[in-house]
Enzyme design. Structure first.
Site, PDB file in Angstrom:
ATOM      1  N   CYS A  35       6.616  22.078  72.461  1.00 50.75           N
ATOM      2  CA  CYS A  35       7.937  21.502  72.681  1.00 50.75           C
ATOM      3  C   CYS A  35       7.748  20.064  73.135  1.00 50.75           C
ATOM      4  CB  CYS A  35       8.684  22.309  73.732  1.00 50.75           C
ATOM      5  SG  CYS A  35      10.409  21.838  73.885  1.00 50.75           S
ATOM      6  N   SER A  38      20.354  15.042  81.721  1.00 45.19           N
ATOM      7  CA  SER A  38      21.212  16.057  81.086  1.00 45.19           C
ATOM      8  C   SER A  38      22.076  15.317  80.073  1.00 45.19           C
ATOM      9  CB  SER A  38      22.088  16.756  82.128  1.00 45.19           C
ATOM     10  OG  SER A  38      23.087  15.854  82.604  1.00 45.19           O
ATOM     11  N   HIS A  46       9.255  16.992  83.297  1.00 45.81           N
ATOM     12  CA  HIS A  46       9.646  16.888  81.883  1.00 45.81           C
ATOM     13  C   HIS A  46      11.151  16.765  81.717  1.00 45.81           C
ATOM     14  CE1 HIS A  46      11.103  20.972  82.016  1.00 45.81           C
ATOM     15  NE2 HIS A  46      11.122  21.155  80.716  1.00 45.81           N
TER      16      HIS A  46
END
Length: 405
Positions: free
Chosen positions: A82, A305, A327
């Site tokens: 990822c 976010s 991260h």
């Protein structure tokens, strides 16, 4: 390395070795307990806990663990490789605001999201990764190749995203060659899709069969790098990482072409992976499960976010942190709690307040479910320094809240 003998359990060390913790006051107890257990593994050399840490399976998300000649599938995670990828374009902020409908349209047209979703027929993209000989290395990789091809250039569910935003450089960056100013940028977050998820499940089960640990450490079962299984997983993990990178490249190439822009710079980094690195002069396997590589001058991307800034950073090479950083912001609410406690009206209001357009995503990904990214960055100011600040503007995520399992 200690091995299972006649099916007997491998004992843990009696004491938890010391390890660095960053932003500890905002890290949940479950994550700290998981890290404490990981530090008792007989193969553990060193560890560190990042300020965005929260509880996961085996190693906590935000956990960094250096081991001696051993690889832990759940120390890498389910979504192998990822990663983050950032493209910075030669398009000023003003052009974006004058053409938002176009950027939204192209984002929808050239991305696909959700667990199990992929492309078919002429929709499929070509990339050199599909010619990689490692797809023929094991029977499992051969079986997974067609699925990987169909999902090439797509994104998973959960917290995976592709988003347009504005990146600001407060001064010229000599290394990237980018002048002070605000530019349009594309930021993506996703991994190795069904390929990585299947490999993670298979090799975790195998590790648990050959490495019997006490119940509290069962999800930290490891494979000896001197065994065939250890070498198989290492090869598969690296292939999945290269595949994840290829997925991002396909997405970024499609959207760059769609908007007719030149890329000024591109930066990307894995954060669910393991690397062979030197620590105190010894070669170790460094697992970064939800942690960003932050060696000296190594560039990385740490998102917030959908309504909070992300940061383009350079690592300071802090050895106590095992050359790592957070991260992202990290969750402060579980997915189920977020879904139950945050209303759609609250979600709409926070998006409107920040002038963010959202395509997809469930309440489990609401900004309120995440920690304050500014507090996370403050807790790791010794680990990285900020190069530029990215603000999301049009965000696309999976509409069904699905996760790649």
């Amino acid at each position: 390395m200690e091995k299972e003998i006649n099916g007997t359990e491998i004992p843990l060390k009696t004491h938890t070795a010391e390890y660095a913790r960053y932003g500890e006051t905002h890290i949940e107890e479950g994550a700290r307990k998981q890290m404490d257990i990981a530090m008792k593994l007989p193969v553990t050399v060193a560890g560190a806990l990042m300020p965005d840490a929260h509880q996961g399976y085996g190693l906590p998300i935000g956990g960094v663990l250096a081991t001696r000649n051993a690889i832990i599938p759940y120390g890498v995670g389910v979504d192998i490789g990822c990663r983050m990828a950032l493209s910075i374009f030669d398009i000023p902020e003003s052009h974006f605001y004058g053409n938002e409908a176009k950027y939204k349209r192209e984002l929808i047209a050239h991305t696909k999201f959700g667990a199990g979703h992929g492309f078919h027929g002429r929709e499929k993209s070509d990339h050199a990764i599909m010619d990689n000989a490692d797809f023929n290395a094991t029977a499992m990789l051969k079986q997974l190749k067609d699925k990987a091809y169909s999902q090439l250039g797509s994104s998973g569910g959960g917290n995976h995203f592709v988003e347009w935003g504005i990146i600001e450089f407060e001064k010229k960056d000599e290394v990237l060659g980018i002048e002070k100013g605000k530019y349009l940028a594309l930021l993506s977050h996703s991994g190795s899709r069904g390929l990585g998820a299947t490999l993670a499940g298979y090799y975790t089960k195998l590790a648990k069969e050959v490495c019997k640990l006490p119940q509290e450490a069962a999800n930290l079962a490891y494979l000896d790098m001197n065994t065939e299984a250890g070498q198989e997983y290492w090869l598969a993990m690296n292939l999945a990482g290269d595949y994840a990178s290829a997925c991002h490249q396909v997405i970024h190439d499609k959207l760059s072409k769609a908007i007719g822009a030149n890329v000024l710079a591109k930066v990307e980094n894995h954060h669910n992976f393991a690397w062979k690195e030197l620590y105190n002069g010894e070669e170790v396997i460094v697992h970064r499960k939800g942690a960003t590589p932050a060696g000296k001058d190594v560039m990385g991307i740490i998102p917030g976010s959908m309504t909070a800034p992300g940061f383009l950073v350079r690592g300071n090479g802090e050895e106590k942190a095992i050359n790592s950083a957070a991260h992202g912001a990290g969750r402060q609410m579980s997915r189920s709690k977020a879904t139950k406690s945050i209303s759609k009206d609250e979600m709409r209001k926070v998006l409107a307040d920040h002038n963010v357009t959202l395509i997809g995503a469930g309440l489990d990904e609401a900004p309120m479910a995440y920690k304050d990214i500014n507090r996370v960055m403050e807790a790791q100011k010794d680990l990285v320094h900020i190069v530029a600040r990215f603000m999301p503007k049009i965000v696309r995520m999976a509409a069904d809240g699905s996760r790649e399992d």
